[in-house]
Write an enzyme that holds these catalytic residues in place. Structure first.
Site, PDB file in Angstrom:
ATOM      1  CE  LYS A  82      -4.242   1.187   0.423  1.00 31.82           C
ATOM      2  NZ  LYS A  82      -5.543   0.177  -0.380  1.00 31.82           N
TER       3      LYS A  82
HETATM    4  P1  NAD Z   1     -13.304   7.201  -2.196  1.00 32.16           P
HETATM    5  O1  NAD Z   1     -12.163   8.132  -2.627  1.00 32.16           O
HETATM    6  O2  NAD Z   1     -13.415   7.168  -4.196  1.00 32.16           O
HETATM    7  O3  NAD Z   1     -14.822   7.080  -1.410  1.00 32.16           O
HETATM    8  C1  NAD Z   1     -14.712   7.777  -0.493  1.00 32.16           C
HETATM    9  C2  NAD Z   1     -15.935   8.191   0.477  1.00 32.16           C
HETATM   10  O4  NAD Z   1     -15.699   8.429   2.029  1.00 32.16           O
HETATM   11  C3  NAD Z   1     -16.618   9.389  -0.049  1.00 32.16           C
HETATM   12  O5  NAD Z   1     -17.349   9.829  -0.775  1.00 32.16           O
HETATM   13  C4  NAD Z   1     -16.159  10.133   1.492  1.00 32.16           C
HETATM   14  O6  NAD Z   1     -16.927  11.381   1.266  1.00 32.16           O
HETATM   15  C5  NAD Z   1     -16.399   9.134   2.090  1.00 32.16           C
HETATM   16  N1  NAD Z   1     -16.054   9.858   3.517  1.00 32.16           N
HETATM   17  C6  NAD Z   1     -15.189   9.795   4.230  1.00 32.16           C
HETATM   18  N2  NAD Z   1     -14.994  10.248   5.437  1.00 32.16           N
HETATM   19  C7  NAD Z   1     -16.015   9.602   5.689  1.00 32.16           C
HETATM   20  C8  NAD Z   1     -16.773   9.156   6.904  1.00 32.16           C
HETATM   21  N3  NAD Z   1     -16.264   9.469   8.059  1.00 32.16           N
HETATM   22  N4  NAD Z   1     -18.352   9.188   6.850  1.00 32.16           N
HETATM   23  C9  NAD Z   1     -19.195   8.944   5.738  1.00 32.16           C
HETATM   24  N5  NAD Z   1     -18.808   8.951   5.115  1.00 32.16           N
HETATM   25  C10 NAD Z   1     -16.938   9.314   4.665  1.00 32.16           C
HETATM   26  O7  NAD Z   1     -12.546   5.915  -1.742  1.00 32.16           O
HETATM   27  P2  NAD Z   1     -12.475   4.495  -2.345  1.00 32.16           P
HETATM   28  O8  NAD Z   1     -11.948   4.124  -3.746  1.00 32.16           O
HETATM   29  O9  NAD Z   1     -14.150   4.479  -2.542  1.00 32.16           O
HETATM   30  O10 NAD Z   1     -12.540   3.657  -1.547  1.00 32.16           O
HETATM   31  C11 NAD Z   1     -13.298   3.249   0.078  1.00 32.16           C
HETATM   32  C12 NAD Z   1     -12.401   2.634   0.843  1.00 32.16           C
HETATM   33  O11 NAD Z   1     -12.381   1.004   0.217  1.00 32.16           O
HETATM   34  C13 NAD Z   1     -11.098   2.862   1.576  1.00 32.16           C
HETATM   35  O12 NAD Z   1     -10.988   2.111   2.709  1.00 32.16           O
HETATM   36  C14 NAD Z   1     -10.163   1.354   0.876  1.00 32.16           C
HETATM   37  O13 NAD Z   1      -9.415   1.715   0.860  1.00 32.16           O
HETATM   38  C15 NAD Z   1     -11.536   0.748  -0.289  1.00 32.16           C
HETATM   39  N6  NAD Z   1     -11.337  -0.272  -1.227  1.00 32.16           N
HETATM   40  C16 NAD Z   1     -11.163   0.730  -2.235  1.00 32.16           C
HETATM   41  C17 NAD Z   1     -11.158   0.168  -3.434  1.00 32.16           C
HETATM   42  C18 NAD Z   1     -11.251   0.589  -4.319  1.00 32.16           C
HETATM   43  O14 NAD Z   1     -10.945  -0.559  -5.679  1.00 32.16           O
HETATM   44  N7  NAD Z   1     -11.242   2.045  -4.640  1.00 32.16           N
HETATM   45  C19 NAD Z   1     -10.440  -1.598  -3.343  1.00 32.16           C
HETATM   46  C20 NAD Z   1     -10.564  -2.018  -1.749  1.00 32.16           C
HETATM   47  C21 NAD Z   1     -10.820  -1.450  -0.987  1.00 32.16           C
END
Ligand code: NAD
Length: 428
Positions: free
Chosen positions: A110
């Site tokens: 990461k």
């Molecule tokens: P992103 O940046 O696209 O979206 C994150 C979202 O979470 C945003 O809408 C933000 O406003 C919201 N957020 C942040 N703090 C918050 C809170 N306290 N309460 C409510 N909402 C809140 O990120 P993403 O790619 O969707 O990733 C989200 C999670 O999923 C992370 O933990 C990431 O590690 C995990 N993840 C992502 C992927 C991927 O393919 N993008 C794959 C596996 C895991």
């Protein structure tokens, strides 16, 4: 015996707690256990960047490669003000276990840069990305370490990484990152993959639960790549999304939100300049609730898809869902996880529930290396097989050992990595 960490909100300690519990269960050899507990390599770098105001600013970046026993490291890059080494260590270890669960030939890594992408211009973001890539590039490469998007980064960030790396190696190297735009060797279906995997994992879990309807009421925390797309796909599959939140607020409708309209609104505003970016608290004509309340809303399924440590000892007793599918990495602290287990709430753990993203990232890497691209239906079909097969294996392990799905997932993953490690033997 492993005990829950003293500091409930340290993600690395939470990751280690889960690791130790599974290692105890497997009676893992002490030496192998120590090797798998530690990251293989950690890099902390200074990233000097010329800002739009003409001043030089130094950002801090990290790349942690947790383990490359089963193949090159794989894991996203996060741009966020709260990024620190402990968080990146936890996220890297989770990637190792996730890749092992879906049985793809990668280890875990990461990366992160301490910055707030929402207040940076496109030019500043590009310069940060390129300098960070150039600085860590000795440990990157299609056969070494393959980044992908995470919180605060997207396909454009991956395009800049691909270009920076390619300019240094003097050839177009598409397979150095995944989650790229389609025009640069991205895979069809990658953008939706994590949300799609989440929806499939939820469906498979529901089949195993007595008294749960096949169409459920879901509350989704996080409206980004995982949350918004996961919610839309669940909505299209006939489930009712009763609430959706972002970092500012939550929208709630017990009769079910119109996810097609919400996603259209989100997509439109995503292309706005940074100072015009809108949040769900300005979404028209819906009931607004404080973002923390989303977790406690009356629903059948809760999908935390935002950041770590959202379900903790302070709110776990108020959770009403019977099933939790973890779209985010580490959304539940170890203490809360224990409490959920005691209350009989089923949790599909992050390292299984959100593995759709890395699975299609693997497909993208394969396609880039073949120079031959699959139709979207084929990508989705292969993803479906992976998630269904992995869910079945984790569920069978849980039943056999009478443990939670999370413990079972760790047992399966550790066993796979430890077996590979023992087969390779020790290079001295
Ligand atoms: P992103 O940046 O696209 O979206 C994150 C979202 O979470 C945003 O809408 C933000 O406003 C919201 N957020 C942040 N703090 C918050 C809170 N306290 N309460 C409510 N909402 C809140 O990120 P993403 O790619 O969707 O990733 C989200 C999670 O999923 C992370 O933990 C990431 O590690 C995990 N993840 C992502 C992927 C991927 O393919 N993008 C794959 C596996 C895991």
């Amino acid at each position: 015996m492993s005990t829950a960490p003293q500091d409930e909100f340290n993600p690395r300690l939470n990751a280690e707690y889960q690791f130790n519990a599974a290692a105890d269960h497997l009676q893992l050899d002490a030496g192998v256990r120590e090797v798998l507990r530690r990251p293989d390599r950690e890099m902390t770098v200074t990233i000097p960047v010329l800002m739009d105001n003409g001043k030089l600013h130094c950002f801090t970046g990290y790349r942690v490669q947790h383990n490359f026993t089963r193949g090159p490291c794989k894991g996203g890059i996060r741009f966020d003000l709260k990024v620190d080494l402990e968080e990146v260590r936890a996220l890297a270890a989770w990637m190792t276990w996730k890749c092992a669960i879906v049985d793809i030939p990668f280890g875990g890594a990461k990366g992160g840069v301490e910055c707030d992408p929402k207040v940076l211009s496109t030019g500043e973001l590009e310069r940060i990305t390129r300098r960070y890539t150039a600085t860590i590039m000795d440990i990157l490469g299609p056969d070494r370490d393959v980044p992908a998007p995470d919180v605060g980064t997207n396909d454009q960030t991956m395009a800049w990484i691909m270009d920076t790396y390619s300019m240094h190696v003097r050839q177009a190297s598409t397979a150095v990152v995944t989650g790229k735009p389609l025009a640069l060797g991205g895979s069809k279906g990658r953008r939706e993959a994590t949300g799609r995997g989440l929806m499939i994992a939820m469906r498979e879990a529901l089949k195993t639960m007595k008294g749960m309807p096949d169409k459920v009421r879901v509350a989704v925390q996080g409206a980004g790549n995982v949350g918004a797309i996961g919610a839309l796909l669940m909505h299209q599959a006939g489930h009712k999304i009763v609430a959706l939140s972002d970092e500012r607020g939550a929208i709630h409708d017990p009769k079910g939100l119109d996810l097609v309209a919400v996603t259209k609104w989100l997509d439109d505003q995503g292309r706005q300049p940074k100072d015009k970016r809108k949040f769900l608290d300005s979404y028209p004509a819906t009931q607004l609730v404080p973002k923390e309340k989303l977790l406690e809303i009356d629903c059948d399924v809760l999908a935390p898809c935002a950041i770590e440590n959202q379900i903790h000892s302070g709110n776990v007793e108020r959770i009403k869902a019977r099933l939790i599918v973890e779209g985010a990495n580490g959304p539940t602290t170890s203490l809360a996880d224990k409490a959920l287990d005691e209350r009989g709430i089923v949790v599909v753990p992050d390292i299984l529930a959100n593995a759709g993203g890395v699975t299609v990232s693997y497909f993208e890497w394969v396609q880039d290396r073949m120079g031959y691209f699959w139709p979207e239906a084929e990508v989705n079909q292969r993803l479906e097989e992976k998630i269904v097969g992995s869910f079945e294996e984790v569920h069978a392990t849980a039943k056999k050992n009478n443990v939670s799905l999370r413990r079972a997932a760790y047992i399966l993953a550790l066993d796979r990595v430890a077996s590979a490690y023992k087969l390779r033997g020790l290079f001295a």
